[in-house]
Design a protein around this motif. Structure first.
Motif, PDB file in Angstrom:
ATOM      1  N   GLY A 132       1.089  -1.409   0.063  1.00 37.72           N
ATOM      2  CA  GLY A 132       0.080  -0.134   0.089  1.00 37.72           C
ATOM      3  C   GLY A 132       0.793   1.608   0.243  1.00 37.72           C
ATOM      4  O   GLY A 132       0.817   2.186  -0.525  1.00 37.72           O
ATOM      5  N   GLU A 133       1.289   1.481   0.768  1.00 34.99           N
ATOM      6  CA  GLU A 133       2.524   2.589   0.828  1.00 34.99           C
ATOM      7  C   GLU A 133       3.355   2.304  -0.192  1.00 34.99           C
ATOM      8  O   GLU A 133       3.487   3.238  -0.686  1.00 34.99           O
ATOM      9  N   LEU A 134       3.682   1.309  -0.944  1.00 34.38           N
ATOM     10  CA  LEU A 134       4.162   1.538  -2.208  1.00 34.38           C
ATOM     11  C   LEU A 134       3.524   1.574  -3.431  1.00 34.38           C
ATOM     12  O   LEU A 134       4.449   2.844  -4.411  1.00 34.38           O
ATOM     13  N   VAL A 135       2.239   1.820  -3.078  1.00 32.96           N
ATOM     14  CA  VAL A 135       1.568   2.094  -4.786  1.00 32.96           C
ATOM     15  C   VAL A 135       0.818   3.508  -4.256  1.00 32.96           C
ATOM     16  O   VAL A 135       0.733   3.937  -5.536  1.00 32.96           O
ATOM     17  N   ASP A 136       1.045   4.288  -3.420  1.00 24.20           N
ATOM     18  CA  ASP A 136       0.754   5.185  -3.111  1.00 24.20           C
ATOM     19  C   ASP A 136       2.314   6.518  -3.697  1.00 24.20           C
ATOM     20  O   ASP A 136       1.914   7.317  -3.522  1.00 24.20           O
ATOM     21  N   ASP A 137       2.695   5.938  -3.311  1.00 23.47           N
ATOM     22  CA  ASP A 137       4.512   6.829  -3.964  1.00 23.47           C
ATOM     23  C   ASP A 137       3.687   7.241  -5.261  1.00 23.47           C
ATOM     24  O   ASP A 137       4.332   6.587  -5.998  1.00 23.47           O
ATOM     25  N   VAL A 138       3.730   8.615  -5.468  1.00 23.97           N
ATOM     26  CA  VAL A 138       3.178   8.643  -6.997  1.00 23.97           C
ATOM     27  C   VAL A 138       4.678   9.269  -7.948  1.00 23.97           C
ATOM     28  O   VAL A 138       4.311   9.441  -8.912  1.00 23.97           O
ATOM     29  N   GLU A 139       5.569   9.653  -7.050  1.00 30.49           N
ATOM     30  CA  GLU A 139       6.847   9.793  -7.818  1.00 30.49           C
ATOM     31  C   GLU A 139       7.515   8.604  -8.366  1.00 30.49           C
ATOM     32  O   GLU A 139       8.561   8.897  -8.928  1.00 30.49           O
ATOM     33  N   LEU A 140       7.061   7.464  -8.161  1.00 35.69           N
ATOM     34  CA  LEU A 140       7.741   5.964  -8.569  1.00 35.69           C
ATOM     35  C   LEU A 140       6.891   5.469 -10.060  1.00 35.69           C
ATOM     36  O   LEU A 140       5.653   5.341  -9.828  1.00 35.69           O
ATOM     37  N   TYR A 141       7.969   4.673 -11.018  1.00 36.24           N
ATOM     38  CA  TYR A 141       7.980   4.722 -12.211  1.00 36.24           C
ATOM     39  C   TYR A 141       6.989   2.952 -12.198  1.00 36.24           C
ATOM     40  O   TYR A 141       7.400   2.517 -10.733  1.00 36.24           O
ATOM     41  N   PRO A 142       6.435   2.931 -12.510  1.00 34.59           N
ATOM     42  CA  PRO A 142       5.799   0.877 -12.153  1.00 34.59           C
ATOM     43  C   PRO A 142       6.703   0.043 -12.512  1.00 34.59           C
ATOM     44  O   PRO A 142       7.148  -0.718 -11.947  1.00 34.59           O
ATOM     45  N   ASP A 143       8.192   0.462 -13.015  1.00 39.12           N
ATOM     46  CA  ASP A 143       9.134  -0.486 -12.980  1.00 39.12           C
ATOM     47  C   ASP A 143       9.655  -0.165 -11.451  1.00 39.12           C
ATOM     48  O   ASP A 143      10.541  -1.209 -11.488  1.00 39.12           O
ATOM     49  N   GLU A 144       9.990   0.958 -11.060  1.00 42.03           N
ATOM     50  CA  GLU A 144      10.822   1.025  -9.754  1.00 42.03           C
ATOM     51  C   GLU A 144       9.746   0.174  -8.602  1.00 42.03           C
ATOM     52  O   GLU A 144      10.268  -0.342  -7.895  1.00 42.03           O
ATOM     53  N   MET A 145       8.622   0.302  -8.483  1.00 37.61           N
ATOM     54  CA  MET A 145       8.156  -0.623  -8.242  1.00 37.61           C
ATOM     55  C   MET A 145       8.211  -1.710  -7.614  1.00 37.61           C
ATOM     56  O   MET A 145       8.055  -2.115  -7.074  1.00 37.61           O
ATOM     57  N   LEU A 146       7.986  -1.911  -8.778  1.00 40.93           N
ATOM     58  CA  LEU A 146       7.638  -3.749  -8.975  1.00 40.93           C
ATOM     59  C   LEU A 146       9.032  -4.224  -8.841  1.00 40.93           C
ATOM     60  O   LEU A 146       8.962  -5.310  -8.436  1.00 40.93           O
ATOM     61  N   SER A 147      10.762  -3.153  -8.667  1.00 40.92           N
ATOM     62  CA  SER A 147      11.740  -3.147  -8.717  1.00 40.92           C
ATOM     63  C   SER A 147      12.187  -3.669  -7.453  1.00 40.92           C
ATOM     64  O   SER A 147      11.920  -4.853  -6.494  1.00 40.92           O
ATOM     65  N   ASP A 148      11.083  -2.679  -6.852  1.00 38.16           N
ATOM     66  CA  ASP A 148      11.039  -2.680  -5.086  1.00 38.16           C
ATOM     67  C   ASP A 148      10.025  -4.415  -5.078  1.00 38.16           C
ATOM     68  O   ASP A 148      10.546  -5.031  -4.048  1.00 38.16           O
TER      69      ASP A 148
END
Length: 168
Positions: A132-148
Motif C-alpha cells: 500500500g505504501e509503495l503504490v501510494d508513492d506517486v513519484e515512482l514509475y511502475p518499473d521502480e515499484m515492481l523492482s522493489d
C-alpha cells in the motif's frame, strides 16, 4: 485502439513496457516472458501464467506505458489481481479488465489509488501495508515499484536485468 462509448480505450500494443512471469521452481525464482496474447485481460494473463505454475503459483508483472502496473497471481485454480492505479481503467483495456475481475464500479477521474489485493504477495515476503505504501508513492514509475517488489521477494537483480532497470 478500440472505442467504447465516448472513451477511447487503448488495446495492447507497444505501450506494454514489460510483461514477465515470476515463479519458483526447484526452490529458486525464475522469470519468463509472457506472450502478447496473454496481455488482454486478467483471465488471459491467468491462463498464460498457468504454464509457469510449478506447484507454488506464478505471478504476472506487467508495466504499462510508464504509467501503472498490473499484478496477477495464480495458485492452482485461484486468481488474485492488483492494479496500481484504478484510474488507468478509464483508458486501458488491461486495467479495465482488473476492475471488472474485481467486480468494482467504473472509477471516476479523481479515484486515484490501487484496486485489488494489496496482500497479493504477503505470503512471499511483502505485506499488504508495505504494498500500500509503495503504490501510494506517486513519484515512482511502475518499473521502480515492481523492482522493489521483486527485491523483497528475492529476485530483484533478475527482474532489474530483464526490464533494463538500473535503479535510482
Amino acid at each position: 485502439m478500440a472505442e467504447s462509448g465516448s472513451v477511447t480505450r487503448v488495446v495492447h500494443d507497444d505501450t506494454i513496457d514489460f510483461a514477465l512471469a515470476a515463479y519458483v521452481a526447484d526452490g529458486e525464482w525464475h522469470l519468463g516472458e509472457l506472450a502478447d496474447t496473454t496481455l488482454v485481460s486478467v483471465e488471459t494473463l491467468a491462463s498464460g501464467l498457468r504454464r509457469f505454475d510449478t506447484g507454488g503459483g506464478a505471478l504476472a508483472m506487467v508495466g504499462v506505458d510508464e504509467d501503472f502496473f498490473v499484478l496477477v497471481r495464480v495458485d492452482g485454480s485461484a486468481t488474485r489481481a492488483l492494479l496500481s492505479d484504478v484510474t488507468a481503467a478509464l483508458e486501458w483495456e488491461i486495467a479495465e479488465s482488473v476492475v471488472d475481475f474485481l467486480g468494482l464500479l467504473d472509477p471516476e477521474d479523481d479515484d486515484h489509488g490501487p484496486a485489488g489485493d494489496l496482500g497479493i504477495v504477503a505470503d512471499l515476503g511483502m505485506h499488504a501495508d508495505d504494498m500500500g505504501e509503495l503504490v501510494d508513492d506517486v513519484e515512482l514509475y511502475p518499473d521502480e515499484m515492481l523492482s522493489d517488489v521483486a527485491h523483497r521477494l528475492g529476485f530483484g537483480p533478475a527482474f532489474d536485468d530483464a526490464v533494463g532497470f538500473e535503479g535510482p
